[in-house]
Design a protein around this motif. Structure first.
Motif, PDB file in Angstrom:
ATOM      1  N   UNK A  11      21.123  50.255  33.854  1.00  0.00           N
ATOM      2  CA  UNK A  11      22.223  50.607  33.909  1.00  0.00           C
ATOM      3  C   UNK A  11      22.990  51.465  32.749  1.00  0.00           C
ATOM      4  N   UNK A  12      22.940  50.826  31.703  1.00  0.00           N
ATOM      5  CA  UNK A  12      23.541  51.231  30.610  1.00  0.00           C
ATOM      6  C   UNK A  12      22.738  52.586  30.125  1.00  0.00           C
ATOM      7  N   UNK A  13      21.351  52.722  30.277  1.00  0.00           N
ATOM      8  CA  UNK A  13      20.769  53.766  29.937  1.00  0.00           C
ATOM      9  C   UNK A  13      20.992  55.065  30.902  1.00  0.00           C
ATOM     10  N   UNK A  14      21.193  54.671  32.054  1.00  0.00           N
ATOM     11  CA  UNK A  14      21.595  55.866  33.174  1.00  0.00           C
ATOM     12  C   UNK A  14      23.089  56.150  32.814  1.00  0.00           C
ATOM     13  N   UNK A  15      23.986  55.488  32.550  1.00  0.00           N
ATOM     14  CA  UNK A  15      25.286  55.915  32.388  1.00  0.00           C
ATOM     15  C   UNK A  15      25.410  56.461  30.968  1.00  0.00           C
ATOM     16  N   UNK A  16      24.758  56.194  30.113  1.00  0.00           N
ATOM     17  CA  UNK A  16      24.664  56.891  28.605  1.00  0.00           C
ATOM     18  C   UNK A  16      24.070  58.340  28.573  1.00  0.00           C
ATOM     19  N   UNK A  17      23.063  58.567  29.768  1.00  0.00           N
ATOM     20  CA  UNK A  17      22.472  59.863  29.920  1.00  0.00           C
ATOM     21  C   UNK A  17      23.141  60.815  30.967  1.00  0.00           C
ATOM     22  N   UNK A  18      24.680  60.253  31.468  1.00  0.00           N
ATOM     23  CA  UNK A  18      25.194  61.209  32.362  1.00  0.00           C
ATOM     24  C   UNK A  18      25.184  60.862  33.546  1.00  0.00           C
ATOM     25  N   UNK A  19      24.689  59.906  34.249  1.00  0.00           N
ATOM     26  CA  UNK A  19      24.800  59.240  35.636  1.00  0.00           C
ATOM     27  C   UNK A  19      26.035  58.434  35.867  1.00  0.00           C
ATOM     28  N   UNK A  20      26.491  58.071  37.027  1.00  0.00           N
ATOM     29  CA  UNK A  20      27.411  57.228  37.304  1.00  0.00           C
ATOM     30  C   UNK A  20      26.768  56.131  38.267  1.00  0.00           C
ATOM     31  N   UNK A  21      27.234  55.011  37.962  1.00  0.00           N
ATOM     32  CA  UNK A  21      26.806  53.439  38.734  1.00  0.00           C
ATOM     33  C   UNK A  21      27.787  52.981  39.540  1.00  0.00           C
ATOM     34  N   UNK A  22      27.558  52.764  40.707  1.00  0.00           N
ATOM     35  CA  UNK A  22      28.693  52.186  41.428  1.00  0.00           C
ATOM     36  C   UNK A  22      27.910  52.035  42.906  1.00  0.00           C
ATOM     37  N   UNK A  50       9.478  69.831  26.607  1.00  0.00           N
ATOM     38  CA  UNK A  50      10.449  69.268  25.987  1.00  0.00           C
ATOM     39  C   UNK A  50      11.878  69.447  26.730  1.00  0.00           C
ATOM     40  N   UNK A  51      11.977  70.461  27.646  1.00  0.00           N
ATOM     41  CA  UNK A  51      13.215  70.560  28.388  1.00  0.00           C
ATOM     42  C   UNK A  51      13.363  69.208  29.413  1.00  0.00           C
ATOM     43  N   UNK A  52      12.314  68.819  29.811  1.00  0.00           N
ATOM     44  CA  UNK A  52      12.300  67.596  30.746  1.00  0.00           C
ATOM     45  C   UNK A  52      12.565  66.471  29.872  1.00  0.00           C
ATOM     46  N   UNK A  53      12.005  66.313  28.550  1.00  0.00           N
ATOM     47  CA  UNK A  53      12.305  65.155  27.911  1.00  0.00           C
ATOM     48  C   UNK A  53      13.679  65.287  27.462  1.00  0.00           C
ATOM     49  N   UNK A  54      14.428  66.388  27.090  1.00  0.00           N
ATOM     50  CA  UNK A  54      15.841  66.550  26.568  1.00  0.00           C
ATOM     51  C   UNK A  54      16.883  66.032  28.045  1.00  0.00           C
ATOM     52  N   UNK A  55      16.397  66.533  29.136  1.00  0.00           N
ATOM     53  CA  UNK A  55      17.117  66.183  30.380  1.00  0.00           C
ATOM     54  C   UNK A  55      17.124  64.909  30.697  1.00  0.00           C
ATOM     55  N   UNK A  56      15.966  64.291  30.629  1.00  0.00           N
ATOM     56  CA  UNK A  56      15.917  62.523  30.862  1.00  0.00           C
ATOM     57  C   UNK A  56      16.822  61.929  29.875  1.00  0.00           C
ATOM     58  N   UNK A  57      17.106  62.210  28.702  1.00  0.00           N
ATOM     59  CA  UNK A  57      17.985  61.450  27.737  1.00  0.00           C
ATOM     60  C   UNK A  57      19.329  62.087  27.727  1.00  0.00           C
ATOM     61  N   UNK A  58      19.482  62.947  28.800  1.00  0.00           N
ATOM     62  CA  UNK A  58      21.052  63.408  28.963  1.00  0.00           C
ATOM     63  C   UNK A  58      21.454  64.502  27.674  1.00  0.00           C
ATOM     64  N   UNK A  59      20.371  65.199  27.147  1.00  0.00           N
ATOM     65  CA  UNK A  59      20.643  66.122  26.055  1.00  0.00           C
ATOM     66  C   UNK A  59      21.044  67.500  26.750  1.00  0.00           C
ATOM     67  N   UNK A  60      20.709  67.769  28.154  1.00  0.00           N
ATOM     68  CA  UNK A  60      21.136  69.089  28.605  1.00  0.00           C
ATOM     69  C   UNK A  60      20.899  68.833  30.286  1.00  0.00           C
ATOM     70  N   UNK A  61      21.684  69.605  30.791  1.00  0.00           N
ATOM     71  CA  UNK A  61      21.509  69.391  32.187  1.00  0.00           C
ATOM     72  C   UNK A  61      20.143  69.735  32.772  1.00  0.00           C
TER      73      UNK A  61
END
Length: 452
Positions: A204-215, A434-445
């Motif tokens: 949960x903490x990882x998802x929210x830190x990467x830009x997702x919302x949990x609820x 590389x774009x896939x990696x950055x997206x998974x880590x919330x670094x770019x859309x």
């Protein structure tokens, strides 16, 4: 009693019987606990001991369909070196699809090939087994990228099991599960981690830190119902393959665990959540002990149906790893291990993604060789990826495509090279990965935002 150097000393049991009032501190137990044996040492013992042969692998499958989104894969005749039966290994997997069947079918057809393509050629069995955890990560990510390019929105959980001799390697995303019923100690061990947002705080903490919302789902009147979900999309899992409409923070990077069984063998139960929502790991294992694998799988499904009814697709694979000189799996003793032997013979998970749900209370005489559950791709691929045989050419660690030096970007660097970065260190990724990696880590859309 026949001795075998793979069998642990039984003195802790005798100590406990002769001195029932003896209590040891945790520090004392830790000092007494034998260290993990390196994989090379274990394989070396096999080669030196003529009595240790490859086990038989027998399996059974059973399923009941509610939505028709569960699929499974059984390949018991794979070969590390084509045409050489001595290099055989087996693969068993379950794919629990959601929001349609496309992802489950695609992953079933493509994942194994992507994993094998990520393993270097012409290496020894020991090197192959050591390379397998990293290849599983690369194969999962590559399969996810390929499926998302199709523009479909379905997704799937994956529990993928590779059996090579006595070594079992399990990779998983989602909430399908694989358990091990150890025939010597009667201990049931969880070899996977459930990636459900409801139970997994770290995810949960990882998802929210990467830009997702949990609820939870909001209904009329503002009331919240159901399990925790990730928004947008409403998926209750934090890891899967597919799910293009949810967001790249739902990652395909699997939890991987590799263990080596004793030469007494063991039983694996691999099943979708239709089983685990109805039965605990212990209940599933105990319900089918003493039965051959084909009947055991049917009984597990029947027990789940009796307990909960058919509320979801319910699929089960039972795989018995049997000593070559025995026709069936030996009966499992019902006696529970005492606390002392649990400390001495079991390695509690230290670096799993969810330490709460994936603890190994005791693993009998099973040797834990590897475990990692990080969602950071660079951590999972390592730094020892060399250049290709052609001088000056880099190979993408995920898609395995050769890249010119100008396009081979290290996964450990930032968006732009800084004085502290080391662009010569691997693993190297192509621009797409590389774009896939950055997206998974919330670094770019993860994909262009569509205006509504």
């Amino acid at each position: 009693m026949q001795s075998n150097e793979e069998t642990p000393n039984v003195w802790p049991y005798l100590l406990d019987l002769r001195f029932p009032s003896l209590h040891l501190s945790t520090a004392e137990v830790s000092r007494m606990k034998p260290p993990l044996v390196p994989l090379a040492t274990l394989i070396g013992r096999e080669l030196r001991n003529e009595k240790v042969e490859k086990p038989f692998v027998k399996f059974g499958q059973a399923a009941l369909a509610k939505k028709g989104e569960d699929y499974f894969l059984v390949k018991s005749d794979c070969q590390r070196i084509p045409g050489n039966p001595a290099t055989s290994f087996s693969v068993f997997a379950i794919f629990d699809g959601h929001n349609g069947i496309s992802a489950a079918i695609f992953v079933k057809e493509n994942l194994l090939g992507n994993i094998l393509n990520a393993i270097p050629q012409r290496i020894s069995r020991e090197e192959w087994l050591q390379a397998l955890p990293r290849a599983l990560v690369a194969g999962f990510v590559k399969t996810d990228i390929e499926f998302q390019q199709r523009g479909e929105t379905s997704g799937t959980t994956v529990t993928f099991v590779v059996i090579d001799g006595w070594t079992v390697t399990v990779a998983s995303v989602g909430d399908s599960r694989c358990i091990l019923d150890d025939t010597q100690g009667g201990v049931v061990s969880l070899l996977t981690v459930d990636h459900r947002l409801e139970e997994n705080v770290e995810e949960r903490e990882r998802v929210t830190a990467s830009g997702g919302e949990v609820g939870r789902l909001n209904v009329f009147g503002g009331n919240e119902v159901g399990p925790l979900r990730c928004w947008p999309g409403g998926l209750c899992l934090s890891r899967s393959i597919g799910d293009t409409d949810v967001g790249e923070f739902i990652v395909p990077i699997p939890h991987v665990k590799q263990v080596k069984l004793s030469n007494a063998g063991g039983r694996l139960i691999i099943a979708s959540d239709g089983i685990w929502d109805a039965l605990s790991s212990d209940m599933a294992a105990k319900s089918c002990r003493g039965l051959p694998a084909d009947l055991a799988a049917k009984l597990v499904v029947k027990e789940a149906l009796r307990s909960r009814g058919l509320k979801d697709d319910t699929t089960c694979l039972v795989v018995d790893i049997i000593p070559s000189d025995q026709p069936v799996l030996p009966p499992t003793p019902r006696k529970k291990q005492n606390a002392l032997s649990s400390f001495l013979f079991g390695k509690i998970s230290q670096n799993s993604t969810n330490k709460t749900t994936n603890k190994l209370s005791a693993v009998g005489v099973v040797e834990e060789l590897f475990e990692e559950g990080s969602a950071m791709l660079a951590e999972r691929l390592g730094k020892d990826f060399p250049m290709s045989a052609n001088s000056g050419i880099f190979k993408c660690a995920v898609c395995q495509i050769d890249q010119p030096p100008a396009e081979g970007i290290t996964a450990n660097s930032g968006p732009f090279f800084s004085p502290a970065s080391k662009p010569w260190e691997g693993p190297f990724l192509c621009n797409k990965c590389r774009k896939k990696k950055d997206a998974m880590e919330g670094k770019r859309p993860s994909r262009p935002t569509v205006a509504t």
